[in-house]
Write an enzyme that holds these catalytic residues in place. Structure first.
Site, mmCIF file in Angstrom:
data_model
loop_
_atom_site.group_PDB
_atom_site.id
_atom_site.type_symbol
_atom_site.label_atom_id
_atom_site.label_comp_id
_atom_site.label_asym_id
_atom_site.label_seq_id
_atom_site.Cartn_x
_atom_site.Cartn_y
_atom_site.Cartn_z
ATOM 1 N N GLU A 1 12.555 6.692 17.241
ATOM 2 C CA GLU A 1 13.913 6.337 16.835
ATOM 3 C C GLU A 1 14.155 6.863 15.416
ATOM 4 O OE1 GLU A 1 16.522 2.193 16.365
ATOM 5 O OE2 GLU A 1 14.369 2.111 16.667
ATOM 6 N N ASP B 1 -0.268 -2.616 7.034
ATOM 7 C CA ASP B 1 0.201 -1.779 5.913
ATOM 8 C C ASP B 1 1.704 -1.966 5.707
ATOM 9 O OD1 ASP B 1 -0.071 -0.074 3.763
ATOM 10 O OD2 ASP B 1 -0.005 1.759 4.975
ATOM 11 N N GLY C 1 7.768 1.566 1.873
ATOM 12 C CA GLY C 1 7.878 2.880 2.508
ATOM 13 C C GLY C 1 7.753 2.857 4.021
ATOM 14 N N ASP D 1 5.307 3.243 11.197
ATOM 15 C CA ASP D 1 3.958 3.679 10.825
ATOM 16 C C ASP D 1 2.878 2.666 11.207
ATOM 17 O OD1 ASP D 1 1.746 4.937 9.893
ATOM 18 O OD2 ASP D 1 2.485 5.278 7.865
#
Ligand code: ADP
Length: 317
Positions: free
Chosen positions: A122, A167, A171, A185
């Site tokens: 996406e 994590d 970002g 991620d």
């Protein structure tokens, strides 16, 4: 003898002409400009470069048939020669493709050609909370409640599926054109075998690393709560809680739980939630399900945000 010399020279120039024709269809990283997903027979046109990570380069990919635009993560196979690297990639794909949630980057497809591995995702056109934080430094409490609500909803879903992201950082909190959070991620994510499972190892360097990971004491879902506390601190106060000049000093501060929340800068509800998320003892931190119902969310929370908040603070009328 000159004539005989000319032959190979001529051959070489033909070869390089041929090669430059090939270059028109592939860029310098050997990524073709038209990418075929052999499984679904979908053809994508490679567009704008979006960014690069550890192994991956990310591009806009447009489905030739439908015109729909995606984000394509491209990883050269030359970086996946070690079995260990391949396994990590397989793990990321296996976890990510099992997820479906409004606030998690949707996974669409995974395939490879002779040079690369491709992951179709996406598209999040408004970058991430990292860029927003860089421009804005601090974010208002209503905006923070808006973002953190979505992050916590998605994490509660992950934890219910026995997945730890490991994590969570600005970002990896992507934004689409509607300014909705999409967690992405899953490179460090892991699946728990059962509720009492503890993970002994973590291969990589999480940004907001929890003390139990540094101390290698075995870790679980609580590491995501710790990172959430760091995200909350950073958004509201403009800098991460354990920031120092070096990784070594930061780790030392984390081990000693040495951080300070400047007084009178944030609401008592924010202060309290940060404090509970950043408890040194993992078992003293709240769960994602508990945070969903925290008084932190009782303050005014906008239903939507304009894209202008990427650069300037909104004025809530
Ligand atoms: P790596 O796992 O190698 O670190 P990332 O997943 O962080 O790769 O992606 C690298 C970069 O690509 C990101 O920093 C971001 O700029 C861009 N990117 C990744 N996923 C998306 C997405 N879904 N939409 C838009 N851009 C993305």
């Amino acid at each position: 003898s000159k004539k005989r010399m000319n032959v190979p020279v001529h051959d070489r120039s033909l070869n390089s002409q041929l090669k430059s024709k090939m270059d028109l269809t592939k860029d310098e990283f050997n990524i073709p400009n038209v990418i075929l997903d052999p499984r679904t027979r979908t053809q994508y046109i490679k567009g704008k470069f979006l960014g690069k990570g550890g192994f991956a380069r990310c591009y806009e990919l447009t489905d030739v048939q439908t015109g729909q635009v995606f984000a394509g993560k491209v990883v050269p196979k030359s970086l996946l020669i070690k079995p260990h690297q391949r396994e990590k990639m397989q793990q990321e794909v296996s976890i990510h493709q099992s997820l479906r949630h409004k606030h998690i980057v949707q996974f669409y497809s995974y395939f490879e050609d002779e040079n690369n591995v491709y992951i179709v995702l996406e598209l999040c056109r408004r970058r991430s909370l990292m860029e927003l934080h860089r421009r804005r430094k601090t974010v208002t409490e209503p905006e923070t409640r808006y973002f953190v609500k979505q992050i916590v909803d998605a994490c509660a879903y992950l934890h219910e599926k026995r997945i730890i992201h490991r994590d969570l950082k600005l970002g990896n909190l992507f934004l689409n054109d509607q300014m909705e959070i999409k967690i992405g991620d899953f490179g460090l994510a892991t699946r728990m075998e059962n509720d009492n499972d503890r993970k002994r190892t973590l291969c990589g360097t999480p940004n907001y690393i929890a003390p139990e990971v540094i101390n290698k004491k075995g870790h679980g879902y609580e590491v995501d709560i710790w990172s959430l506390g760091c995200v909350l601190f950073t958004l509201l106060l403009g800098k991460p809680p354990f920031e120092t000049a070096t990784l070594k000093d930061t780790y030392s501060k984390i081990r000693k739980n040495e951080y300070k929340i400047p007084e009178n800068h944030i609401s008592p509800e924010s202060y309290s939630l940060i404090q509970r998320c950043l408890k040194h003892e993992p078992c003293e931190r709240p769960t994602m399900r508990q945070i969903v119902n925290d008084p932190f969310f009782s303050g005014f929370t906008p239903a939507t945000l304009p894209t202008s908040v990427c650069t300037v603070a909104p004025r809530f009328a």
